[in-house]
Design a protein around this motif. Sequence first.
Motif, PDB file in Angstrom:
ATOM      1  N   ILE A   1      15.808  84.612  14.636  1.00  0.00           N
ATOM      2  CA  ILE A   1      14.988  83.645  15.484  1.00  0.00           C
ATOM      3  C   ILE A   1      15.617  82.576  16.278  1.00  0.00           C
ATOM      4  O   ILE A   1      15.177  82.682  17.415  1.00  0.00           O
ATOM      5  N   ASP A   2      16.785  82.187  15.713  1.00  0.00           N
ATOM      6  CA  ASP A   2      17.509  81.271  16.595  1.00  0.00           C
ATOM      7  C   ASP A   2      17.816  82.001  17.920  1.00  0.00           C
ATOM      8  O   ASP A   2      17.738  81.441  19.308  1.00  0.00           O
ATOM      9  N   ARG A   3      18.305  83.249  17.757  1.00  0.00           N
ATOM     10  CA  ARG A   3      18.922  83.898  18.878  1.00  0.00           C
ATOM     11  C   ARG A   3      17.624  84.416  19.979  1.00  0.00           C
ATOM     12  O   ARG A   3      17.835  84.386  21.125  1.00  0.00           O
ATOM     13  N   ALA A   4      16.587  84.589  19.331  1.00  0.00           N
ATOM     14  CA  ALA A   4      15.389  85.018  20.012  1.00  0.00           C
ATOM     15  C   ALA A   4      14.634  83.778  20.910  1.00  0.00           C
ATOM     16  O   ALA A   4      14.658  83.933  21.950  1.00  0.00           O
ATOM     17  N   HIS A   5      15.005  82.607  20.338  1.00  0.00           N
ATOM     18  CA  HIS A   5      14.601  81.381  20.937  1.00  0.00           C
ATOM     19  C   HIS A   5      15.518  81.257  22.265  1.00  0.00           C
ATOM     20  O   HIS A   5      15.035  80.651  23.248  1.00  0.00           O
ATOM     21  N   GLN A   6      16.852  81.386  21.886  1.00  0.00           N
ATOM     22  CA  GLN A   6      17.916  81.531  23.001  1.00  0.00           C
ATOM     23  C   GLN A   6      17.551  82.337  24.276  1.00  0.00           C
ATOM     24  O   GLN A   6      17.567  81.971  25.327  1.00  0.00           O
ATOM     25  N   LEU A   7      17.256  83.545  23.780  1.00  0.00           N
ATOM     26  CA  LEU A   7      17.015  84.536  24.855  1.00  0.00           C
ATOM     27  C   LEU A   7      15.465  84.199  25.576  1.00  0.00           C
ATOM     28  O   LEU A   7      15.603  84.495  26.774  1.00  0.00           O
ATOM     29  N   LEU A   8      14.627  83.556  24.943  1.00  0.00           N
ATOM     30  CA  LEU A   8      13.417  83.287  25.769  1.00  0.00           C
ATOM     31  C   LEU A   8      13.462  82.228  26.651  1.00  0.00           C
ATOM     32  O   LEU A   8      12.882  82.209  27.682  1.00  0.00           O
ATOM     33  N   GLU A   9      14.645  81.332  26.195  1.00  0.00           N
ATOM     34  CA  GLU A   9      15.184  80.175  27.215  1.00  0.00           C
ATOM     35  C   GLU A   9      15.537  80.944  28.319  1.00  0.00           C
ATOM     36  O   GLU A   9      15.329  80.556  29.490  1.00  0.00           O
ATOM     37  N   LYS A  10      16.334  81.861  28.235  1.00  0.00           N
ATOM     38  CA  LYS A  10      17.247  82.556  29.131  1.00  0.00           C
ATOM     39  C   LYS A  10      16.378  83.328  30.120  1.00  0.00           C
ATOM     40  O   LYS A  10      16.620  83.364  31.256  1.00  0.00           O
ATOM     41  N   VAL A  11      15.131  84.074  29.470  1.00  0.00           N
ATOM     42  CA  VAL A  11      14.420  84.707  30.373  1.00  0.00           C
ATOM     43  C   VAL A  11      13.188  83.823  31.020  1.00  0.00           C
ATOM     44  O   VAL A  11      12.427  84.400  31.610  1.00  0.00           O
ATOM     45  N   GLY A  12      13.199  82.296  30.603  1.00  0.00           N
ATOM     46  CA  GLY A  12      12.375  81.453  31.081  1.00  0.00           C
ATOM     47  C   GLY A  12      10.941  81.414  30.520  1.00  0.00           C
ATOM     48  O   GLY A  12      10.129  81.106  31.182  1.00  0.00           O
TER      49      GLY A  12
ATOM     50  N   ARG B   1       9.905  90.360  30.943  1.00  0.00           N
ATOM     51  CA  ARG B   1      10.825  89.420  30.661  1.00  0.00           C
ATOM     52  C   ARG B   1      11.103  89.242  29.171  1.00  0.00           C
ATOM     53  O   ARG B   1      12.204  89.444  28.625  1.00  0.00           O
ATOM     54  N   VAL B   2       9.991  89.587  28.340  1.00  0.00           N
ATOM     55  CA  VAL B   2      10.162  89.766  27.037  1.00  0.00           C
ATOM     56  C   VAL B   2      10.958  90.945  26.646  1.00  0.00           C
ATOM     57  O   VAL B   2      11.676  90.947  25.802  1.00  0.00           O
ATOM     58  N   ALA B   3      10.498  91.859  27.309  1.00  0.00           N
ATOM     59  CA  ALA B   3      10.894  93.226  27.147  1.00  0.00           C
ATOM     60  C   ALA B   3      12.703  93.267  27.209  1.00  0.00           C
ATOM     61  O   ALA B   3      13.609  93.685  26.604  1.00  0.00           O
ATOM     62  N   ILE B   4      13.176  92.517  28.125  1.00  0.00           N
ATOM     63  CA  ILE B   4      14.599  92.387  28.597  1.00  0.00           C
ATOM     64  C   ILE B   4      15.068  91.472  27.477  1.00  0.00           C
ATOM     65  O   ILE B   4      16.179  91.949  27.060  1.00  0.00           O
ATOM     66  N   ALA B   5      14.476  90.505  26.936  1.00  0.00           N
ATOM     67  CA  ALA B   5      14.822  89.608  25.742  1.00  0.00           C
ATOM     68  C   ALA B   5      15.096  90.528  24.678  1.00  0.00           C
ATOM     69  O   ALA B   5      16.077  90.587  23.969  1.00  0.00           O
ATOM     70  N   ARG B   6      13.912  91.406  24.378  1.00  0.00           N
ATOM     71  CA  ARG B   6      14.021  92.193  23.317  1.00  0.00           C
ATOM     72  C   ARG B   6      15.420  93.032  23.270  1.00  0.00           C
ATOM     73  O   ARG B   6      15.868  93.476  22.075  1.00  0.00           O
ATOM     74  N   ALA B   7      15.353  93.649  24.310  1.00  0.00           N
ATOM     75  CA  ALA B   7      16.732  94.682  24.565  1.00  0.00           C
ATOM     76  C   ALA B   7      18.217  93.678  24.323  1.00  0.00           C
ATOM     77  O   ALA B   7      19.041  94.313  23.614  1.00  0.00           O
ATOM     78  N   LEU B   8      18.243  92.753  24.747  1.00  0.00           N
ATOM     79  CA  LEU B   8      19.443  91.868  24.670  1.00  0.00           C
ATOM     80  C   LEU B   8      19.576  91.378  23.377  1.00  0.00           C
ATOM     81  O   LEU B   8      20.800  91.207  22.951  1.00  0.00           O
ATOM     82  N   ALA B   9      18.271  91.283  22.555  1.00  0.00           N
ATOM     83  CA  ALA B   9      18.603  90.672  21.134  1.00  0.00           C
ATOM     84  C   ALA B   9      19.426  91.751  20.427  1.00  0.00           C
ATOM     85  O   ALA B   9      19.700  91.265  19.259  1.00  0.00           O
ATOM     86  N   MET B  10      19.551  92.850  20.765  1.00  0.00           N
ATOM     87  CA  MET B  10      20.261  93.801  19.769  1.00  0.00           C
ATOM     88  C   MET B  10      21.822  93.789  20.348  1.00  0.00           C
ATOM     89  O   MET B  10      22.688  94.772  19.834  1.00  0.00           O
TER      90      MET B  10
END
Lengths: 250, 266
Positions: free
Chosen positions: B136-147, B166-175
């Motif tokens: 969840i922490d990481r997801a928040h960081q990634l959502l921040e990153k994709v704006g 942009r969410v799809a990009i965050a989802r891919a990066l979360a892995m």
Amino acid sequence: MNYLDALVMHGPRLWDGLLLTLQLTVVSGLLAFVVAVVLGLMAGSTKLLVRLPARIIIEFFRGTSLLVQLMWLFYVLPLFGPSLGAMLVAIFALTLNYGAYGAEAVRASLTSVPQGQWEATAALSMSWPHKMRRIIFPQAWALMLPSLTNLWVHLLKGSSIVYIIGMSEFTFELLQLRRTTDWLFALAIVGLVVYFIIALVLTQLMRLFEARSKYKLGRGPSLKEILSPVLTNKISPADEPAAVAPGGAR
Amino acid sequence: MPTPTDAKPAMPVIEFRDVEKQFDTKTVLKELNFTIERGERVTLIGPSGSGKTTILRLVMTLEGLTDGYIYIDGAPLVYEQRDGKRVPVSKRQQKLLTTRIGMVFQQFNLFPNMTVLENIIEAPIHVLGINKRDAIDRAHQLLEKVGLPDKTDAHPTALSGGQQQRVAIARALAMDPEILLLDEVTSALDPEVVVDVLQVLRDVAATTDVTMLIVTHEMSFARDVSHRVMMLDGGKIIESADPETIFTNPAKERTKKFLAAVLRDA
């Protein structure tokens, strides 16, 4: 015989018949759902060894009549060995028969989940049980519910056929009562109304499931909104699908 | 994060060896050979039907391989050679490799039965085994990153196309993929949001050393982020060079013609 005497005499039997019909509908309905999901998943497999047995079972139970299946299980099977009771035979036959039809609905709705969803699960390296349970099935669920509801209502009405193996369900009792009285018209009306009401309850119940599953996919209002008339009047989901974002209650 | 010293220097992160792909009787890729180095960002360009997307789909194992071999970090992805025979690799080995590969699709393909946050944390928790709080922490960081820091609990259907992507990009990066495959990620978007999505990707390119294999029609984006551009035609790579060379002084006449056509439209 006056009405009161007849009702006192036959009322309890009619009630028992109704309970048996409800029992068969609910128990076979739930078991048929399990069979439908298992066979439907198997029938949708790319592996022949998984798909083939499912197809054979589905085609057999779809392709032969429920009446004949009941006769075989109840009258012929004991000649070769096990004698199952009438209740077991009835539940077994109804379950597999309607489960086979349901399996087709399950398989079809699984294949209707967009290809992109399957590919997204592959891109995230999800295992088969994982993607089925968490991603694909929840989406297929919304698609299969209308067909499953139809089948359940069919099962309710089709359950009257178990009288041929000596089970006194609702329709049978109704016909018995007709033979001892001359109330053909009144009883025919009762038959119509009772089945109609049960079917109505089933379909409305399934509607709620359907609405809930659609809401979870971000389409349509929540159950809360549906069940409270004030709110439903305010929000018309058909007009503004995008505006219906799920609330915090999920 | 791999550093240049602990990575085997000679081992390409992706290698195609004599790859052939047929759909029914139609040959899409033929005798395809190329390598991509760790951290390299490569864009595939070429006319539609030239096999660009098929290459990405082969790397993600969304398509079967008709002939040849694909290696990820030197390990066979689909088939391997054993005793002179071409045999399929184990499912286990394949999964081990595909977990290092992420993909973003043209149609986003977010899971509609989950919120934005659930979309992002689902695979890290259940596939990688990361604990929920970290995910969840990481997801928040990634959502921040994709704006999109305020869209955590939103439903994908309530988002615009650009936001979904942009969410799809965050989802891919979360892995935490080593390889990120981008398949025409802006083609389904309205022109005004394309910029946002490309900005996110430029940012990812600038701040991480993830290897990227990109199929796009956005030539200026390709030019900015790529180390190398490969021009495909008829299932073959006809030219491969740095973007400066490809876009200003291509060696092949076919490349020149293709670029003239797409750049005139842009």
